[in-house]
Scaffold this active site. Structure first.
Site, PDB file in Angstrom:
ATOM      1  N   ASP A 102       0.828  -1.201   0.000  1.00 50.52           N
ATOM      2  CA  ASP A 102       0.000   0.000   0.000  1.00 50.52           C
ATOM      3  C   ASP A 102       0.870   1.262   0.000  1.00 50.52           C
ATOM      4  OD1 ASP A 102      -2.203  -1.631   0.120  1.00 50.52           O
ATOM      5  OD2 ASP A 102      -2.435  -1.459   2.296  1.00 50.52           O
TER       6      ASP A 102
HETATM    7  N1  URA Z   1      -1.397  -5.881   3.829  1.00 53.73           N
HETATM    8  C1  URA Z   1      -1.879  -4.618   3.837  1.00 53.73           C
HETATM    9  O1  URA Z   1      -2.941  -4.357   4.366  1.00 53.73           O
HETATM   10  N2  URA Z   1      -1.160  -3.670   3.212  1.00 53.73           N
HETATM   11  C2  URA Z   1       0.032  -3.899   2.605  1.00 53.73           C
HETATM   12  O2  URA Z   1       0.655  -2.980   2.074  1.00 53.73           O
HETATM   13  C3  URA Z   1       0.526  -5.226   2.623  1.00 53.73           C
HETATM   14  C4  URA Z   1      -0.211  -6.197   3.236  1.00 53.73           C
END
Ligand code: URA
Length: 230
Positions: A102
Protein backbone atom coordinates in the site's frame (compact mmCIF):
# COMPACT_ATOMS: atom_id res chain seq x y z
CA UNK A 1 24.95 -23.13 -24.64
CA UNK A 2 23.07 -26.33 -23.61
CA UNK A 3 19.47 -26.35 -24.77
CA UNK A 4 18.12 -26.95 -21.25
CA UNK A 5 19.96 -23.89 -19.97
CA UNK A 6 18.87 -21.82 -22.96
CA UNK A 7 15.22 -22.66 -22.23
CA UNK A 8 15.31 -22.26 -18.47
CA UNK A 9 16.96 -18.84 -18.86
CA UNK A 10 13.74 -17.69 -20.50
CA UNK A 11 11.28 -16.10 -18.06
CA UNK A 12 8.50 -18.47 -19.14
CA UNK A 13 10.00 -21.87 -18.21
CA UNK A 14 11.51 -23.22 -15.04
CA UNK A 15 13.97 -26.10 -14.94
CA UNK A 16 11.36 -28.73 -14.20
CA UNK A 17 9.18 -27.58 -17.09
CA UNK A 18 12.20 -27.66 -19.40
CA UNK A 19 12.99 -31.27 -18.39
CA UNK A 20 9.40 -32.21 -19.19
CA UNK A 21 9.36 -30.38 -22.53
CA UNK A 22 12.51 -32.20 -23.59
CA UNK A 23 11.24 -35.59 -22.38
CA UNK A 24 8.02 -35.07 -24.32
CA UNK A 25 10.05 -34.16 -27.43
CA UNK A 26 8.30 -30.82 -27.77
CA UNK A 27 11.54 -28.97 -28.40
CA UNK A 28 13.32 -28.64 -31.73
CA UNK A 29 16.61 -27.00 -32.66
CA UNK A 30 17.02 -26.02 -36.31
CA UNK A 31 14.11 -28.24 -37.26
CA UNK A 32 15.37 -31.32 -35.41
CA UNK A 33 13.40 -32.72 -32.43
CA UNK A 34 15.66 -32.71 -29.39
CA UNK A 35 15.38 -34.57 -26.08
CA UNK A 36 19.02 -34.41 -24.96
CA UNK A 37 19.38 -31.57 -22.41
CA UNK A 38 23.05 -31.22 -23.45
CA UNK A 39 22.20 -30.52 -27.07
CA UNK A 40 24.15 -27.43 -28.13
CA UNK A 41 22.30 -24.23 -29.07
CA UNK A 42 24.40 -21.73 -31.07
CA UNK A 43 23.99 -18.02 -31.50
CA UNK A 44 21.84 -18.29 -34.62
CA UNK A 45 20.07 -21.59 -33.86
CA UNK A 46 16.31 -21.59 -34.30
CA UNK A 47 14.79 -23.06 -31.13
CA UNK A 48 11.09 -23.98 -31.12
CA UNK A 49 8.71 -25.30 -28.48
CA UNK A 50 5.59 -26.86 -29.99
CA UNK A 51 6.54 -25.23 -33.32
CA UNK A 52 6.65 -21.76 -31.75
CA UNK A 53 10.01 -20.09 -32.07
CA UNK A 54 11.39 -18.90 -28.74
CA UNK A 55 13.79 -16.01 -28.60
CA UNK A 56 16.67 -15.70 -26.25
CA UNK A 57 15.24 -12.94 -24.09
CA UNK A 58 17.06 -10.12 -22.44
CA UNK A 59 18.87 -11.16 -19.27
CA UNK A 60 16.70 -11.57 -16.20
CA UNK A 61 16.96 -8.71 -13.71
CA UNK A 62 16.12 -8.72 -9.99
CA UNK A 63 16.12 -5.84 -7.53
CA UNK A 64 15.39 -5.34 -3.86
CA UNK A 65 13.99 -1.93 -2.92
CA UNK A 66 13.31 -0.43 0.49
CA UNK A 67 9.92 1.06 -0.32
CA UNK A 68 9.38 4.38 1.44
CA UNK A 69 5.98 5.75 2.47
CA UNK A 70 4.10 7.86 -0.04
CA UNK A 71 4.76 6.01 -3.25
CA UNK A 72 2.57 3.76 -5.31
CA UNK A 73 3.26 0.10 -6.10
CA UNK A 74 2.49 0.53 -9.77
CA UNK A 75 4.44 1.04 -12.94
CA UNK A 76 2.77 4.41 -13.58
CA UNK A 77 0.49 6.78 -11.70
CA UNK A 78 -0.91 10.15 -12.78
CA UNK A 79 -0.61 11.70 -9.30
CA UNK A 80 2.03 10.10 -7.14
CA UNK A 81 5.60 8.87 -7.51
CA UNK A 82 5.82 5.13 -8.17
CA UNK A 83 8.33 2.60 -6.88
CA UNK A 84 9.74 2.34 -10.40
CA UNK A 85 10.58 6.07 -10.32
CA UNK A 86 13.11 5.18 -7.62
CA UNK A 87 15.03 2.85 -9.95
CA UNK A 88 17.78 4.24 -12.13
CA UNK A 89 17.68 1.41 -14.66
CA UNK A 90 17.21 0.88 -18.39
CA UNK A 91 13.98 -0.45 -19.93
CA UNK A 92 11.91 -0.07 -16.78
CA UNK A 93 8.73 -0.89 -18.70
CA UNK A 94 9.92 -4.54 -18.74
CA UNK A 95 9.97 -4.73 -14.95
CA UNK A 96 7.13 -5.68 -12.63
CA UNK A 97 6.55 -5.76 -8.89
CA UNK A 98 6.45 -9.10 -7.06
CA UNK A 99 3.93 -8.41 -4.30
CA UNK A 100 2.54 -4.89 -4.06
CA UNK A 101 2.45 -2.75 -0.94
CA UNK A 102 0.00 0.00 0.00
CA UNK A 103 0.87 3.69 -0.46
CA UNK A 104 2.07 4.12 3.12
CA UNK A 105 3.46 0.64 3.74
CA UNK A 106 7.25 0.48 3.86
CA UNK A 107 9.81 -2.26 3.48
CA UNK A 108 10.89 -5.04 1.21
CA UNK A 109 9.77 -4.80 -2.38
CA UNK A 110 11.08 -7.08 -5.10
CA UNK A 111 11.12 -5.96 -8.71
CA UNK A 112 12.02 -8.16 -11.67
CA UNK A 113 11.37 -9.01 -15.31
CA UNK A 114 11.18 -12.75 -14.51
CA UNK A 115 7.52 -13.75 -14.26
CA UNK A 116 8.17 -17.35 -13.19
CA UNK A 117 10.35 -16.21 -10.35
CA UNK A 118 7.89 -13.60 -9.07
CA UNK A 119 5.02 -16.09 -9.26
CA UNK A 120 6.95 -18.58 -7.14
CA UNK A 121 7.44 -15.86 -4.57
CA UNK A 122 3.86 -14.62 -4.43
CA UNK A 123 1.59 -17.60 -5.15
CA UNK A 124 -0.13 -18.84 -1.97
CA UNK A 125 0.46 -22.45 -3.11
CA UNK A 126 4.22 -22.10 -2.66
CA UNK A 127 3.50 -21.09 0.96
CA UNK A 128 6.44 -18.70 1.21
CA UNK A 129 5.85 -16.56 4.31
CA UNK A 130 5.69 -12.78 3.99
CA UNK A 131 6.59 -11.19 7.30
CA UNK A 132 5.20 -7.81 8.36
CA UNK A 133 5.92 -5.68 11.37
CA UNK A 134 2.59 -4.18 12.37
CA UNK A 135 1.79 -1.30 14.69
CA UNK A 136 -1.81 -0.82 15.73
CA UNK A 137 -3.87 1.91 17.34
CA UNK A 138 -5.37 -0.30 20.08
CA UNK A 139 -3.71 -3.06 22.14
CA UNK A 140 -3.44 -6.44 20.44
CA UNK A 141 -5.49 -9.04 22.31
CA UNK A 142 -4.55 -12.68 23.01
CA UNK A 143 -7.46 -13.87 20.83
CA UNK A 144 -5.92 -12.40 17.64
CA UNK A 145 -3.34 -15.17 17.20
CA UNK A 146 -5.94 -17.95 17.41
CA UNK A 147 -8.26 -16.19 14.96
CA UNK A 148 -5.47 -15.51 12.47
CA UNK A 149 -4.22 -19.11 12.76
CA UNK A 150 -7.72 -20.43 12.00
CA UNK A 151 -8.15 -18.09 9.00
CA UNK A 152 -10.52 -15.19 8.50
CA UNK A 153 -13.44 -15.14 6.10
CA UNK A 154 -13.16 -12.36 3.50
CA UNK A 155 -16.69 -11.92 2.13
CA UNK A 156 -15.66 -9.79 -0.85
CA UNK A 157 -13.46 -12.55 -2.30
CA UNK A 158 -15.54 -15.33 -0.69
CA UNK A 159 -12.48 -17.02 0.75
CA UNK A 160 -10.90 -17.85 4.06
CA UNK A 161 -7.36 -16.61 4.56
CA UNK A 162 -4.69 -19.25 4.98
CA UNK A 163 -3.36 -19.86 8.49
CA UNK A 164 -1.22 -16.93 9.62
CA UNK A 165 1.20 -16.72 12.52
CA UNK A 166 1.09 -13.76 14.90
CA UNK A 167 3.94 -13.02 17.23
CA UNK A 168 3.04 -10.20 19.63
CA UNK A 169 6.14 -8.19 20.50
CA UNK A 170 4.59 -5.27 22.41
CA UNK A 171 1.16 -3.99 23.50
CA UNK A 172 0.49 -2.52 20.02
CA UNK A 173 3.24 -4.18 17.97
CA UNK A 174 3.38 -7.61 16.37
CA UNK A 175 5.00 -9.62 13.61
CA UNK A 176 2.56 -11.28 11.28
CA UNK A 177 3.49 -14.03 8.85
CA UNK A 178 1.10 -14.66 5.95
CA UNK A 179 1.51 -16.79 2.83
CA UNK A 180 -0.81 -14.87 0.52
CA UNK A 181 -1.23 -11.24 -0.43
CA UNK A 182 -4.91 -10.37 -0.61
CA UNK A 183 -5.94 -6.74 -1.09
CA UNK A 184 -5.11 -4.82 2.13
CA UNK A 185 -4.84 -8.22 3.80
CA UNK A 186 -3.03 -7.24 7.00
CA UNK A 187 -5.19 -4.16 7.60
CA UNK A 188 -8.34 -6.20 7.05
CA UNK A 189 -7.17 -8.92 9.43
CA UNK A 190 -6.67 -6.39 12.23
CA UNK A 191 -9.83 -4.60 11.05
CA UNK A 192 -11.72 -7.73 12.08
CA UNK A 193 -11.02 -6.61 15.65
CA UNK A 194 -11.73 -2.95 14.82
CA UNK A 195 -8.07 -2.26 15.38
CA UNK A 196 -6.52 0.17 12.94
CA UNK A 197 -3.04 -0.53 11.54
CA UNK A 198 -1.09 2.70 11.91
CA UNK A 199 2.25 1.48 10.54
CA UNK A 200 3.12 -1.49 8.36
CA UNK A 201 6.54 -2.64 7.25
CA UNK A 202 7.41 -5.77 5.24
CA UNK A 203 10.60 -7.32 6.57
CA UNK A 204 10.82 -10.49 4.56
CA UNK A 205 9.43 -12.46 1.61
CA UNK A 206 10.25 -16.15 1.77
CA UNK A 207 14.03 -16.47 2.03
CA UNK A 208 14.67 -12.82 1.13
CA UNK A 209 15.18 -10.31 3.94
CA UNK A 210 15.27 -6.54 3.50
CA UNK A 211 18.90 -5.47 3.51
CA UNK A 212 19.47 -3.32 6.63
CA UNK A 213 21.96 -1.21 4.64
CA UNK A 214 19.19 0.08 2.38
CA UNK A 215 17.60 3.33 3.58
CA UNK A 216 14.00 4.01 2.51
CA UNK A 217 14.05 4.74 -1.24
CA UNK A 218 17.31 2.87 -1.87
CA UNK A 219 17.66 -0.35 -3.83
CA UNK A 220 20.21 -2.89 -5.03
CA UNK A 221 20.42 -5.83 -7.42
CA UNK A 222 19.87 -9.24 -5.84
CA UNK A 223 22.88 -11.53 -5.56
CA UNK A 224 22.94 -14.79 -7.55
CA UNK A 225 22.51 -16.65 -4.27
CA UNK A 226 19.38 -14.65 -3.37
CA UNK A 227 17.89 -15.25 -6.82
CA UNK A 228 18.52 -19.00 -6.55
CA UNK A 229 16.89 -19.25 -3.11
CA UNK A 230 13.41 -18.52 -4.47
N1 URA B 1 -1.40 -5.88 3.83
C1 URA B 1 -1.88 -4.62 3.84
O1 URA B 1 -2.94 -4.36 4.37
N2 URA B 1 -1.16 -3.67 3.21
C2 URA B 1 0.03 -3.90 2.60
O2 URA B 1 0.66 -2.98 2.07
C3 URA B 1 0.53 -5.23 2.62
C4 URA B 1 -0.21 -6.20 3.24
Amino acid sequence: MRVDRFLSNLPRFNRQQVRLLLAERRVSVDGLAVSDPHHEVREFSRVCVDDEEVQAGKPARYFMLHKPQGCVSATSDPQHPTVLDLLDEMDKDELHIAGRLDFNTTGLMLITNDGQWSRRLTQPTTKLPKIYLVETQEPIGPEYATTFAAGLYFAFEDLTTRPAVLDVVGPTTARLSIVEGRYHQVKRMFGHFNNKVIALHRERMGPLVLDAELAPGQYRALTDEEIRQV
